[in-house]
Design an enzyme around this catalytic site. Structure first.
Site, PDB file in Angstrom:
ATOM      1  N   ASN A  68      61.288 -81.502 -12.327  1.00 49.97           N
ATOM      2  CA  ASN A  68      61.307 -80.395 -12.011  1.00 49.97           C
ATOM      3  C   ASN A  68      60.082 -79.685 -12.193  1.00 49.97           C
ATOM      4  OD1 ASN A  68      61.761 -77.542 -11.215  1.00 49.97           O
ATOM      5  ND2 ASN A  68      63.460 -77.307 -12.985  1.00 49.97           N
TER       6      ASN A  68
ATOM      7  N   LYS B 179      58.896 -76.780 -11.375  1.00 50.24           N
ATOM      8  CA  LYS B 179      59.244 -75.339 -11.487  1.00 50.24           C
ATOM      9  C   LYS B 179      57.833 -74.884 -10.752  1.00 50.24           C
ATOM     10  CE  LYS B 179      61.261 -76.148 -15.691  1.00 50.24           C
ATOM     11  NZ  LYS B 179      61.835 -75.360 -16.898  1.00 50.24           N
TER      12      LYS B 179
ATOM     13  N   HIS C 101      69.667 -73.713 -10.856  1.00 57.43           N
ATOM     14  CA  HIS C 101      69.043 -74.051 -12.242  1.00 57.43           C
ATOM     15  C   HIS C 101      69.055 -72.497 -13.094  1.00 57.43           C
ATOM     16  CE1 HIS C 101      65.522 -74.368 -15.124  1.00 57.43           C
ATOM     17  NE2 HIS C 101      65.707 -75.855 -14.805  1.00 57.43           N
TER      18      HIS C 101
ATOM     19  N   GLU D 206      67.122 -71.047 -14.881  1.00 62.79           N
ATOM     20  CA  GLU D 206      66.054 -69.958 -14.496  1.00 62.79           C
ATOM     21  C   GLU D 206      66.578 -68.982 -13.390  1.00 62.79           C
ATOM     22  OE1 GLU D 206      62.922 -72.832 -14.643  1.00 62.79           O
ATOM     23  OE2 GLU D 206      63.105 -72.972 -16.561  1.00 62.79           O
TER      24      GLU D 206
ATOM     25  N   GLU E 294      72.485 -78.769 -18.210  1.00 65.39           N
ATOM     26  CA  GLU E 294      71.157 -78.432 -18.838  1.00 65.39           C
ATOM     27  C   GLU E 294      71.570 -77.288 -19.987  1.00 65.39           C
ATOM     28  OE1 GLU E 294      67.381 -79.457 -16.634  1.00 65.39           O
ATOM     29  OE2 GLU E 294      68.300 -77.575 -15.648  1.00 65.39           O
TER      30      GLU E 294
ATOM     31  N   GLY F  16      62.859 -76.678 -22.163  1.00 67.07           N
ATOM     32  CA  GLY F  16      61.616 -75.884 -22.490  1.00 67.07           C
ATOM     33  C   GLY F  16      61.345 -75.426 -23.752  1.00 67.07           C
TER      34      GLY F  16
ATOM     35  N   SER G 168      64.528 -80.860 -22.405  1.00 70.21           N
ATOM     36  CA  SER G 168      63.502 -81.438 -23.355  1.00 70.21           C
ATOM     37  C   SER G 168      63.590 -82.973 -23.182  1.00 70.21           C
ATOM     38  CB  SER G 168      63.647 -80.737 -24.775  1.00 70.21           C
ATOM     39  OG  SER G 168      63.300 -79.400 -24.480  1.00 70.21           O
TER      40      SER G 168
HETATM   41  C1  PEP Z   1      64.292 -78.344 -16.601  1.00 71.80           C
HETATM   42  O1  PEP Z   1      63.298 -77.612 -16.050  1.00 71.80           O
HETATM   43  O2  PEP Z   1      65.420 -78.292 -15.726  1.00 71.80           O
HETATM   44  C2  PEP Z   1      64.004 -78.599 -17.911  1.00 71.80           C
HETATM   45  C3  PEP Z   1      65.293 -79.447 -18.148  1.00 71.80           C
HETATM   46  O3  PEP Z   1      63.033 -78.539 -18.542  1.00 71.80           O
HETATM   47  P1  PEP Z   1      62.413 -79.204 -19.745  1.00 71.80           P
HETATM   48  O4  PEP Z   1      62.390 -80.612 -19.371  1.00 71.80           O
HETATM   49  O5  PEP Z   1      60.976 -78.608 -20.029  1.00 71.80           O
HETATM   50  O6  PEP Z   1      63.400 -78.794 -20.887  1.00 71.80           O
END
Ligand code: PEP
Length: 253
Positions: A9, A11, A97, A99, A169, A175, A215
């Protein structure tokens, strides 16, 4: 057998040229995927044609949209329809997601409508769910994510829900550098599968890929993906670093 998936992803990161270089470096690694494996790059919308063109000759390497609008077409300035994605040759779309839920106020009902239009156009939804930190601290994560599935997915037929990829998630791990432990991930993935089995059947639940996101990096991917109910990962930050994402792909079961 359900697919094991490494999904990047990006983003709202990278210029077009940086995106081209990143894809070229990853595909140059010459990774031969097993028949049960799939790699997906959720790139910013303007880069979808570039990503499709670059990935076209690599079997089971595909581009994905990061979002979709729930209407067919019309006066919705700035939005992207399912038909537009299909016309670009896109097969996947990330829906829900955290976000999008947080910054764009997307509700479970909004996401149900997005899942519906994606499936109508034969796009595979990568449906994200996951709890915030305050819910995890109260150990309310199971009920929280079950509600997300119930309100956004459980109106689907058994045939349709089998077409959805789920990404669990936990928001506190996205992040932040803080990853769910392998035990925490396996526990909630198994729970999600049991909720699906109860609503549909064991066979249906057994066919749905459930990815872990939060992460994921080269250093923890092998262990996370080794859990029986973790079918790969949705990866943000580490997917922007070629060596990291290559190692994550290689960590798939
Ligand atoms: C994500 O953007 O879905 C995500 C899990 O980000 P990260 O791997 O940076 O935590």
């Amino acid at each position: 057998m359900r697919k094991q998936i490494a999904a990047a992803n990006w983003k709202m990161n990278l210029t077009l040229q940086q995106g081209e270089t990143l894809l070229d470096e990853i595909t140059a690694a010459g990774i031969a995927l097993a028949s049960n494996q799939q790699v997906i790059f959720a790139v910013p919308s303007p880069y979808l044609p570039m990503a499709e063109a670059r990935l076209g000759s690599f079997a089971d390497f595909d581009a994905s949209a990061q979002n979709i609008y729930h209407k067919e077409s019309g006066a919705y300035t700035g939005e992207i329809s399912a038909a537009m994605l299909v016309s670009l040759g896109i097969k996947f779309v990330v829906i829900g997601h955290s976000e999008r839920r947080e910054y764009f106020s997307e509700s479970n009902a909004d996401l149900a409508a997005k899942v519906d239009i994606a499936l109508k156009h034969e796009l595979t939804p990568i449906f994200c769910c996951g709890e915030p930190l305050e819910i995890r601290e109260k150990e309310g994560q199971n009920a929280y994510v079950a509600k997300q599935l119930e309100e956004s997915l459980f109106h689907l037929s058994a045939d349709d829900i089998k077409k959805v990829v789920i990404a669990y998630e936990p928001i506190w791990a996205i992040g932040t550098g803080r990853t769910a432990s392998t035990e925490q991930a396996q526990e909630i993935h198994a729970y999600l599968r049991s909720v699906i089995a109860k609503k549909y059947s064991d066979a249906v639940a057994g066919e749905i890929s459930i990815l872990y996101g939060g992460s994921v990096k080269a250093a923890n991917a092998v262990e996370l993906f080794s859990s029986p109910d973790v079918d790969g990962g949705l990866v943000g930050g580490a997917s922007l670093i070629p060596a990291e994402f290559i190692a994550i792909i290689k960590a798939l079961k």
